[in-house]
Design a protein around this motif. Structure first.
Motif, PDB file in Angstrom:
ATOM      1  N   ARG A   1      -0.309  -7.392   3.434  1.00 44.30           N
ATOM      2  CA  ARG A   1      -1.636  -7.292   4.048  1.00 44.30           C
ATOM      3  C   ARG A   1      -1.808  -5.941   4.739  1.00 44.30           C
ATOM      4  N   LEU A   2      -0.784  -5.503   5.458  1.00 51.42           N
ATOM      5  CA  LEU A   2      -0.847  -4.217   6.134  1.00 51.42           C
ATOM      6  C   LEU A   2      -0.990  -3.089   5.114  1.00 51.42           C
TER       7      LEU A   2
ATOM      8  N   SER B   1      -2.262  -3.332   2.147  1.00 51.37           N
ATOM      9  CA  SER B   1      -3.608  -3.439   1.583  1.00 51.37           C
ATOM     10  C   SER B   1      -4.639  -2.816   2.517  1.00 51.37           C
ATOM     11  N   ASP B   2      -4.515  -3.086   3.818  1.00 56.13           N
ATOM     12  CA  ASP B   2      -5.437  -2.507   4.799  1.00 56.13           C
ATOM     13  C   ASP B   2      -5.341  -0.981   4.806  1.00 56.13           C
TER      14      ASP B   2
ATOM     15  N   ARG C   1      -6.883   0.435   1.623  1.00 54.70           N
ATOM     16  CA  ARG C   1      -8.341   0.398   1.682  1.00 54.70           C
ATOM     17  C   ARG C   1      -8.865   1.549   2.545  1.00 54.70           C
ATOM     18  N   GLU C   2      -8.231   1.787   3.682  1.00 52.61           N
ATOM     19  CA  GLU C   2      -8.651   2.878   4.563  1.00 52.61           C
ATOM     20  C   GLU C   2      -8.445   4.230   3.877  1.00 52.61           C
TER      21      GLU C   2
ATOM     22  N   THR D   1      -7.172   3.635  16.282  1.00 52.70           N
ATOM     23  CA  THR D   1      -6.780   3.095  14.981  1.00 52.70           C
ATOM     24  C   THR D   1      -5.268   3.117  14.818  1.00 52.70           C
TER      25      THR D   1
ATOM     26  N   ARG E   1      -0.011  -3.842  15.683  1.00 49.65           N
ATOM     27  CA  ARG E   1       0.027  -4.911  14.690  1.00 49.65           C
ATOM     28  C   ARG E   1       1.419  -5.081  14.110  1.00 49.65           C
TER      29      ARG E   1
END
Length: 104
Positions: free
Chosen positions: A17-18, A20-21, A24-25, A64, A71
């Motif tokens: 998930r990390l 993927s994030d 995406r960024e 960010t 996280r």
């Protein structure tokens, strides 16, 4: 029962998930950079940021990065807590098994 295998799978899902994030960024930033490149030199002169805008941009970037670091830290702490919980539960189960064997 939560096993070490389950813990590893959970951590891998968190990493995916990390990733993927972040991916995406990166795509969003790449697209924005492409747009800026298409605008060319004539617009770049208008892009000079005043001190307030630079500070805002810097704080946004810092937030960010801090969120991403937090996280990953939270994920590691949660994983550690789960491992400790598993160890204590395993010890409890072994104690109960030992008592049951003695009772027989």
């Amino acid at each position: 029962m939560f096993t070490e295998r389950d813990g590893i799978k959970l951590r891998l899902e968190q990493i995916e998930r990390l990733y993927s994030d972040l991916n995406r960024e990166a795509k969003q930033l790449t697209e924005r950079l492409r747009q800026l490149d298409e605008q060319g030199d004539e617009v770049r002169h208008d892009l000079a940021l005043n001190k307030e805008d630079r500070d805002h941009l810097k704080s946004s970037i810092d937030e960010t990065l801090q969120a991403l670091l937090q996280r990953t830290t939270v994920d590691a702490k949660v994983e550690q807590e789960k491992q400790e919980d598993l160890i204590s539960k395993k010890a409890l189960i072994e104690d109960i098994e030992g008592l049951l064997k003695k009772k027989k």
